[in-house]
Design a protein around this motif. Sequence first.
Motif, PDB file in Angstrom:
ATOM      1  N   THR A 114       0.825  -1.203   0.000  1.00  0.00           N
ATOM      2  CA  THR A 114       0.000   0.000   0.000  1.00  0.00           C
ATOM      3  C   THR A 114       0.863   1.258   0.000  1.00  0.00           C
ATOM      4  OG1 THR A 114      -1.658  -1.233   1.246  1.00  0.00           O
ATOM      5  CG2 THR A 114      -1.910   1.145   1.178  1.00  0.00           C
ATOM      6  N   PHE A 115       1.912   1.259   0.796  1.00  0.00           N
ATOM      7  CA  PHE A 115       2.839   2.391   0.858  1.00  0.00           C
ATOM      8  C   PHE A 115       3.478   2.628  -0.510  1.00  0.00           C
ATOM      9  CE2 PHE A 115       7.004   4.273   1.810  1.00  0.00           C
ATOM     10  CZ  PHE A 115       6.663   5.286   2.691  1.00  0.00           C
ATOM     11  N   GLN A 116       3.909   1.550  -1.139  1.00  0.00           N
ATOM     12  CA  GLN A 116       4.522   1.670  -2.457  1.00  0.00           C
ATOM     13  C   GLN A 116       3.510   2.186  -3.479  1.00  0.00           C
ATOM     14  OE1 GLN A 116       7.575   1.661  -2.687  1.00  0.00           O
ATOM     15  NE2 GLN A 116       8.255   0.468  -0.949  1.00  0.00           N
ATOM     16  N   ALA A 117       2.263   1.738  -3.354  1.00  0.00           N
ATOM     17  CA  ALA A 117       1.216   2.224  -4.263  1.00  0.00           C
ATOM     18  C   ALA A 117       1.024   3.727  -4.109  1.00  0.00           C
ATOM     19  CB  ALA A 117      -0.094   1.487  -3.991  1.00  0.00           C
ATOM     20  N   LYS A 118       1.042   4.212  -2.867  1.00  0.00           N
ATOM     21  CA  LYS A 118       0.907   5.659  -2.642  1.00  0.00           C
ATOM     22  C   LYS A 118       2.062   6.416  -3.300  1.00  0.00           C
ATOM     23  CE  LYS A 118      -0.307   5.043   1.902  1.00  0.00           C
ATOM     24  NZ  LYS A 118      -0.374   5.444   3.302  1.00  0.00           N
ATOM     25  N   ASN A 119       3.251   5.876  -3.206  1.00  0.00           N
ATOM     26  CA  ASN A 119       4.423   6.517  -3.836  1.00  0.00           C
ATOM     27  C   ASN A 119       4.287   6.543  -5.355  1.00  0.00           C
ATOM     28  OD1 ASN A 119       5.603   6.989  -1.366  1.00  0.00           O
ATOM     29  ND2 ASN A 119       6.874   5.147  -1.433  1.00  0.00           N
ATOM     30  N   ILE A 120       3.814   5.464  -5.937  1.00  0.00           N
ATOM     31  CA  ILE A 120       3.634   5.400  -7.391  1.00  0.00           C
ATOM     32  C   ILE A 120       2.563   6.401  -7.835  1.00  0.00           C
ATOM     33  CG2 ILE A 120       2.860   3.930  -9.302  1.00  0.00           C
ATOM     34  CD1 ILE A 120       4.201   1.571  -7.762  1.00  0.00           C
ATOM     35  N   ILE A 121       1.494   6.507  -7.048  1.00  0.00           N
ATOM     36  CA  ILE A 121       0.435   7.467  -7.372  1.00  0.00           C
ATOM     37  C   ILE A 121       0.982   8.892  -7.378  1.00  0.00           C
ATOM     38  CG2 ILE A 121      -1.717   8.501  -6.518  1.00  0.00           C
ATOM     39  CD1 ILE A 121      -2.495   5.649  -5.564  1.00  0.00           C
ATOM     40  N   LEU A 122       1.845   9.209  -6.428  1.00  0.00           N
ATOM     41  CA  LEU A 122       2.432  10.551  -6.369  1.00  0.00           C
ATOM     42  C   LEU A 122       3.258  10.875  -7.615  1.00  0.00           C
ATOM     43  CD1 LEU A 122       3.558  10.755  -2.630  1.00  0.00           C
ATOM     44  CD2 LEU A 122       1.644  11.959  -3.712  1.00  0.00           C
ATOM     45  N   VAL A 123       3.920   9.874  -8.165  1.00  0.00           N
ATOM     46  CA  VAL A 123       4.774  10.083  -9.331  1.00  0.00           C
ATOM     47  C   VAL A 123       3.967  10.085 -10.629  1.00  0.00           C
ATOM     48  CG1 VAL A 123       6.659   9.083 -10.696  1.00  0.00           C
ATOM     49  CG2 VAL A 123       6.804   9.121  -8.205  1.00  0.00           C
ATOM     50  N   HIS A 124       3.078   9.095 -10.783  1.00  0.00           N
ATOM     51  CA  HIS A 124       2.386   8.902 -12.059  1.00  0.00           C
ATOM     52  C   HIS A 124       0.972   9.479 -12.101  1.00  0.00           C
ATOM     53  CE1 HIS A 124       5.628   6.471 -13.613  1.00  0.00           C
ATOM     54  NE2 HIS A 124       5.642   5.800 -12.475  1.00  0.00           N
ATOM     55  N   LEU A 125       0.424   9.849 -10.954  1.00  0.00           N
ATOM     56  CA  LEU A 125      -0.909  10.453 -10.875  1.00  0.00           C
ATOM     57  C   LEU A 125      -1.998   9.597 -11.523  1.00  0.00           C
ATOM     58  CD1 LEU A 125       0.104  14.134 -11.676  1.00  0.00           C
ATOM     59  CD2 LEU A 125      -0.228  13.110  -9.425  1.00  0.00           C
ATOM     60  N   ASN A 126      -1.847   8.287 -11.425  1.00  0.00           N
ATOM     61  CA  ASN A 126      -2.843   7.380 -11.997  1.00  0.00           C
ATOM     62  C   ASN A 126      -3.424   6.520 -10.882  1.00  0.00           C
ATOM     63  OD1 ASN A 126      -4.443   5.773 -13.551  1.00  0.00           O
ATOM     64  ND2 ASN A 126      -2.850   5.251 -15.040  1.00  0.00           N
ATOM     65  N   THR A 127      -4.287   7.103 -10.098  1.00  0.00           N
ATOM     66  CA  THR A 127      -4.834   6.452  -8.910  1.00  0.00           C
ATOM     67  C   THR A 127      -5.598   5.180  -9.241  1.00  0.00           C
ATOM     68  OG1 THR A 127      -5.037   8.623  -7.903  1.00  0.00           O
ATOM     69  CG2 THR A 127      -6.264   6.845  -6.875  1.00  0.00           C
ATOM     70  N   THR A 128      -6.462   5.233 -10.238  1.00  0.00           N
ATOM     71  CA  THR A 128      -7.319   4.092 -10.561  1.00  0.00           C
ATOM     72  C   THR A 128      -6.509   2.858 -10.935  1.00  0.00           C
ATOM     73  OG1 THR A 128      -9.029   5.615 -11.328  1.00  0.00           O
ATOM     74  CG2 THR A 128      -9.242   3.318 -12.001  1.00  0.00           C
ATOM     75  N   ALA A 129      -5.566   3.006 -11.825  1.00  0.00           N
ATOM     76  CA  ALA A 129      -4.775   1.853 -12.270  1.00  0.00           C
ATOM     77  C   ALA A 129      -3.924   1.288 -11.142  1.00  0.00           C
ATOM     78  CB  ALA A 129      -3.887   2.263 -13.449  1.00  0.00           C
ATOM     79  N   VAL A 130      -3.298   2.156 -10.377  1.00  0.00           N
ATOM     80  CA  VAL A 130      -2.416   1.695  -9.304  1.00  0.00           C
ATOM     81  C   VAL A 130      -3.200   0.971  -8.220  1.00  0.00           C
ATOM     82  CG1 VAL A 130      -0.828   2.427  -7.482  1.00  0.00           C
ATOM     83  CG2 VAL A 130      -0.673   3.464  -9.748  1.00  0.00           C
TER      84      VAL A 130
END
Length: 165
Positions: A114-130
Amino acid sequence: IELFRGTSLLAQLFWLFFVLPSFGIELPAIACGVLAIGLCNGAYGSEIVRGALRSVPRGQREAAIALNYSPAQSFRLIVLPQAARVMAPLFGSLFIEILKASSLVSLITLPDLTFQAKNIILVHLNTTAVLSTVLVIYFVIALFISGGAQRIERALSRGVDHTAG
């Protein structure tokens, strides 16, 4: 047991991570996560074991005494195999609950899925896919746990007459 079953895992996690240091006890975040999840779910696990052992009919224990089994033999040969059949599906569910509870450790800085997903969302701004990917990953892991629990349950039930009352 009642303390850990009766309080929120999140509250226990925060207490270990944020409150214990004020008493001079500082644990690493990983230790807090493991301890909180272990204590909370261990309390539920102990109730599973207690309930399963109590589910074995008293007559089974009496039969073991009549056959002159020692208490250890009675437990190992009569009580435990019957209780294990009751415990198997419940422990499968508990392991899935532990998997889901592991996502809470991200709240105390541990880099879980979950933490890693939050980090990816911050970089790629693709909440739904992540977050959809995270859901699928958790679901697939839960399916593996469930399948393993079913295999264990079948193995423990070999040779048992399920039609007998």
